[in-house]
Design a protein around this motif. Structure first.
Motif, short mmCIF file in Angstrom:
data_model
loop_
_atom_site.label_atom_id
_atom_site.label_comp_id
_atom_site.label_asym_id
_atom_site.label_seq_id
_atom_site.Cartn_x
_atom_site.Cartn_y
_atom_site.Cartn_z
N PHE A 129 70.00 56.44 134.53
CA PHE A 129 69.58 55.88 135.80
C PHE A 129 70.55 54.79 136.24
O PHE A 129 71.21 54.17 135.41
CB PHE A 129 68.18 55.27 135.67
N ARG A 130 70.59 54.54 137.54
CA ARG A 130 71.40 53.42 138.04
C ARG A 130 70.75 52.12 137.59
O ARG A 130 69.58 52.08 137.21
CB ARG A 130 71.54 53.48 139.55
N GLU A 131 71.54 51.06 137.62
CA GLU A 131 71.05 49.73 137.24
C GLU A 131 69.89 49.35 138.15
O GLU A 131 69.87 49.69 139.32
CB GLU A 131 72.16 48.69 137.35
N GLY A 132 68.94 48.65 137.59
CA GLY A 132 67.79 48.20 138.37
C GLY A 132 66.51 48.78 137.83
O GLY A 132 66.51 49.57 136.89
N PRO A 133 65.40 48.42 138.46
CA PRO A 133 64.09 48.83 137.94
C PRO A 133 63.67 50.25 138.29
O PRO A 133 62.79 50.80 137.64
CB PRO A 133 63.14 47.82 138.59
#
Length: 183
Positions: free
Chosen positions: A53-57
């Protein structure tokens, strides 16, 4: 080089399978002794896939940068040192698909190769990184990795008493995601 390995795997695949078993002798001098078995190669259940997944929540499908699969596609083994050592050569394929959040054409994914005995005790494990080049305008890419494992064989045992275990080196979060989503 990668094209050469791919061609080699396609042409030599049937030979790899037969080199580790079957009903023929590999002794050029006419011995009737059957070849000793190779270690079993297996993918650790739950570690055959990776979702990055991309960075972040965010952990929705729109947050996926890449999804990958690892699988063995060929191999062979030979015994050395009076059958006290088996040298196993395996060919792995690591494939990825770009997700909606992909921001590169060259993802790097970690994978491992481990050796386990017949009691499922891990004797050794090494983590590797592989980078996959996705051709321009394409969503998929793959790379083949040639791995050589040298396995000391205890007296009274053969390669069949050992397993070569492969998989992606997952974070705790990735492992949990696999357990929830992949069936």
């Amino acid at each position: 080089m990668k094209k050469t390995l791919r061609t080699f795997a396609v042409l030599m695949g049937p030979l790899f399978v037969s080199a580790c078993g079957g009903n023929f002798s590999t002794d050029l001098f006419g011995s009737d002794q059957a070849p000793l078995p190779c270690p079993n190669v297996t993918v650790l259940p739950g570690a055959e896939n990776i979702t990055i997944f991309r960075e972040g929540p965010g952990r929705d499908l729109v947050d996926v940068t890449f999804e990958g699969v690892i699988e063995p596609i060929g191999g062979e083994c030979v015994y050395e040192d009076d059958d006290a050592l088996v040298v196993a050569e395996l060919l792995l394929q690591v494939s990825v698909v770009k997700g909606p959040a992909a921001n590169t054409e060259t993802p790097t994914v970690p994978f491992f190769v481990a050796i386990a005995d017949r009691d499922k005790k891990v004797l050794s494990k090494k983590v590797f990184d592989t980078t996959i080049q996705i051709p321009a305008g394409q969503k998929r890419g793959a790379v083949q990795e040639e791995m050589i494992q040298r396995i000391p064989i205890l007296s009274g045992r053969t390669g069949a008493d050992y397993a070569i275990v492969i998989g992606f080196q997952l974070s705790g979060e990735q492992l949990e995601y696999n357990r929830k989503t992949i069936r």
